[in-house]
Design a protein around this motif. Structure first.
Motif, PDB file in Angstrom:
ATOM      1  N   MET A  77     -13.191 -55.991  -5.892  1.00 20.81           N
ATOM      2  CA  MET A  77     -12.266 -54.865  -5.994  1.00 20.81           C
ATOM      3  C   MET A  77     -11.685 -54.531  -4.617  1.00 20.81           C
ATOM      4  N   HIS A  78     -12.520 -54.601  -3.578  1.00 24.43           N
ATOM      5  CA  HIS A  78     -12.046 -54.269  -2.239  1.00 24.43           C
ATOM      6  C   HIS A  78     -11.068 -55.323  -1.723  1.00 24.43           C
ATOM      7  N   LYS A  79     -11.272 -56.579  -2.080  1.00 28.50           N
ATOM      8  CA  LYS A  79     -10.301 -57.622  -1.710  1.00 28.50           C
ATOM      9  C   LYS A  79      -8.949 -57.317  -2.356  1.00 28.50           C
ATOM     10  N   ARG A  80      -8.995 -56.838  -3.580  1.00 34.57           N
ATOM     11  CA  ARG A  80      -7.764 -56.442  -4.280  1.00 34.57           C
ATOM     12  C   ARG A  80      -7.074 -55.287  -3.554  1.00 34.57           C
ATOM     13  N   VAL A  81      -7.877 -54.321  -3.077  1.00 29.74           N
ATOM     14  CA  VAL A  81      -7.328 -53.192  -2.311  1.00 29.74           C
ATOM     15  C   VAL A  81      -6.616 -53.719  -1.069  1.00 29.74           C
ATOM     16  N   CYS A  82      -7.233 -54.657  -0.373  1.00 29.54           N
ATOM     17  CA  CYS A  82      -6.641 -55.207   0.856  1.00 29.54           C
ATOM     18  C   CYS A  82      -5.357 -55.993   0.565  1.00 29.54           C
ATOM     19  N   ILE A  83      -5.278 -56.606  -0.599  1.00 27.46           N
ATOM     20  CA  ILE A  83      -4.053 -57.316  -0.987  1.00 27.46           C
ATOM     21  C   ILE A  83      -2.948 -56.306  -1.314  1.00 27.46           C
ATOM     22  N   LEU A  84      -3.301 -55.247  -2.042  1.00 29.24           N
ATOM     23  CA  LEU A  84      -2.316 -54.233  -2.420  1.00 29.24           C
ATOM     24  C   LEU A  84      -1.817 -53.430  -1.212  1.00 29.24           C
ATOM     25  N   ASP A  85      -2.705 -53.214  -0.240  1.00 27.83           N
ATOM     26  CA  ASP A  85      -2.350 -52.447   0.958  1.00 27.83           C
ATOM     27  C   ASP A  85      -2.754 -53.243   2.196  1.00 27.83           C
ATOM     28  N   PRO A  86      -1.833 -54.048   2.741  1.00 29.83           N
ATOM     29  CA  PRO A  86      -2.168 -54.881   3.899  1.00 29.83           C
ATOM     30  C   PRO A  86      -2.634 -54.085   5.124  1.00 29.83           C
ATOM     31  N   ASN A  87      -2.255 -52.813   5.234  1.00 27.65           N
ATOM     32  CA  ASN A  87      -2.671 -51.983   6.366  1.00 27.65           C
ATOM     33  C   ASN A  87      -3.997 -51.271   6.112  1.00 27.65           C
ATOM     34  N   HIS A  88      -4.631 -51.580   5.015  1.00 31.26           N
ATOM     35  CA  HIS A  88      -5.868 -50.883   4.643  1.00 31.26           C
ATOM     36  C   HIS A  88      -6.958 -51.018   5.706  1.00 31.26           C
ATOM     37  N   THR A  89      -7.003 -52.150   6.381  1.00 29.70           N
ATOM     38  CA  THR A  89      -8.060 -52.369   7.368  1.00 29.70           C
ATOM     39  C   THR A  89      -7.932 -51.446   8.575  1.00 29.70           C
ATOM     40  N   LYS A  90      -6.805 -50.784   8.724  1.00 27.30           N
ATOM     41  CA  LYS A  90      -6.598 -49.864   9.842  1.00 27.30           C
ATOM     42  C   LYS A  90      -6.954 -48.431   9.468  1.00 27.30           C
ATOM     43  N   LYS A  91      -7.397 -48.220   8.230  1.00 27.52           N
ATOM     44  CA  LYS A  91      -7.658 -46.863   7.742  1.00 27.52           C
ATOM     45  C   LYS A  91      -9.147 -46.637   7.539  1.00 27.52           C
ATOM     46  N   VAL A  92      -9.515 -45.372   7.399  1.00 31.65           N
ATOM     47  CA  VAL A  92     -10.886 -45.022   7.062  1.00 31.65           C
ATOM     48  C   VAL A  92     -11.179 -45.571   5.669  1.00 31.65           C
ATOM     49  N   CYS A  93     -12.356 -46.150   5.491  1.00 34.18           N
ATOM     50  CA  CYS A  93     -12.652 -46.844   4.242  1.00 34.18           C
ATOM     51  C   CYS A  93     -14.015 -46.414   3.691  1.00 34.18           C
ATOM     52  N   PRO A  94     -14.034 -45.711   2.549  1.00 30.48           N
ATOM     53  CA  PRO A  94     -15.306 -45.305   1.949  1.00 30.48           C
ATOM     54  C   PRO A  94     -16.190 -46.497   1.576  1.00 30.48           C
ATOM     55  N   TYR A  95     -15.568 -47.609   1.207  1.00 28.38           N
ATOM     56  CA  TYR A  95     -16.337 -48.813   0.867  1.00 28.38           C
ATOM     57  C   TYR A  95     -17.124 -49.301   2.085  1.00 28.38           C
ATOM     58  N   LEU A  96     -16.465 -49.351   3.231  1.00 26.09           N
ATOM     59  CA  LEU A  96     -17.126 -49.774   4.463  1.00 26.09           C
ATOM     60  C   LEU A  96     -18.235 -48.795   4.824  1.00 26.09           C
ATOM     61  N   ASP A  97     -17.976 -47.506   4.639  1.00 28.62           N
ATOM     62  CA  ASP A  97     -19.004 -46.494   4.903  1.00 28.62           C
ATOM     63  C   ASP A  97     -20.215 -46.678   3.992  1.00 28.62           C
ATOM     64  N   ALA A  98     -19.979 -47.111   2.762  1.00 27.59           N
ATOM     65  CA  ALA A  98     -21.085 -47.327   1.825  1.00 27.59           C
ATOM     66  C   ALA A  98     -21.906 -48.548   2.227  1.00 27.59           C
ATOM     67  N   LEU A  99     -21.239 -49.572   2.756  1.00 30.18           N
ATOM     68  CA  LEU A  99     -21.959 -50.771   3.191  1.00 30.18           C
ATOM     69  C   LEU A  99     -22.765 -50.516   4.458  1.00 30.18           C
ATOM     70  N   PHE A 100     -22.205 -49.725   5.357  1.00 27.38           N
ATOM     71  CA  PHE A 100     -22.851 -49.414   6.628  1.00 27.38           C
ATOM     72  C   PHE A 100     -22.988 -47.900   6.741  1.00 27.38           C
ATOM     73  N   PRO A 101     -24.108 -47.354   6.287  1.00 25.42           N
ATOM     74  CA  PRO A 101     -24.280 -45.895   6.295  1.00 25.42           C
ATOM     75  C   PRO A 101     -24.089 -45.296   7.687  1.00 25.42           C
ATOM     76  N   ARG A 102     -23.731 -44.058   7.706  1.00 22.19           N
ATOM     77  CA  ARG A 102     -23.417 -43.353   8.956  1.00 22.19           C
ATOM     78  C   ARG A 102     -24.592 -43.343   9.939  1.00 22.19           C
ATOM     79  N   MET A 103     -25.803 -43.511   9.428  1.00 19.79           N
ATOM     80  CA  MET A 103     -26.955 -43.500  10.320  1.00 19.79           C
ATOM     81  C   MET A 103     -26.880 -44.649  11.320  1.00 19.79           C
TER      82      MET A 103
END
Length: 162
Positions: A77-103
């Motif tokens: 699903m996240h790969k699909r997000v990156c295809i739909l929004d090519p600039n997505h990697t420059k934004k805050v990403c809840p998916y990335l936060d879920a993979l790497f917790p804030r701790m």
């Protein structure tokens, strides 16, 4: 309930704005209230209308990433997000936060903008407390007057001087 044209206060909004608002409401339920069931319900409602709604897909990825059995689906699903929004990697990403917790914090500096500015300019801490430090009404008035009366010297375009 869905978009019916008017809200209970008689306000109107377009479908995209409504979907963005529902996606953000889902994120609030997900991150603040830890109510993933309610968040999923809100995300599913938006995705029913617009299966390519980037914000909703991204938020839903974050929920899926927290369950080991759903991580592969979250990744797709996240790969699909990156295809739909090519600039997505420059934004805050809840998916990335879920993979790497804030701790662990590998992607999030825990430094406030105030601390960054103070390290750059020590007088910022003094100036930030004064409204005049950031907005000087006299300076802006002088600029407006100069522009109005043509006092401000504008550079001549190249080749116009003889």
């Amino acid at each position: 309930q869905g978009l019916k044209g008017d809200t209970e206060n008689g306000e109107r909004c377009d479908r995209q704005t409504y979907h963005n608002a529902v996606a953000m409401l889902g994120l609030i339920h997900q991150t603040v209230h830890q109510d993933h069931k309610k968040a999923n319900t809100l995300y599913d409602a938006v995705l029913k209308w617009n299966p390519d709604h980037v914000l909703t897909l991204d938020h839903k990825c974050a929920i899926l990433a927290q369950t080991p059995a759903d991580r592969a689906e979250a990744s797709r699903m996240h790969k699909r997000v990156c295809i739909l929004d090519p600039n997505h990697t420059k934004k805050v990403c809840p998916y990335l936060d879920a993979l790497f917790p804030r701790m662990s914090g590998p992607f999030h500096e825990k430094v406030t903008i105030m601390e960054k500015m103070q390290s750059f300019e020590p007088l910022f801490s003094v100036g930030a407390k004064k409204k005049s430090w950031t907005k000087n009404p006299l300076r802006s008035l002088i600029k407006k007057l100069k522009r109005t009366f043509g006092i401000e010297k504008k550079p001549e375009p190249p080749g116009t001087r003889v």
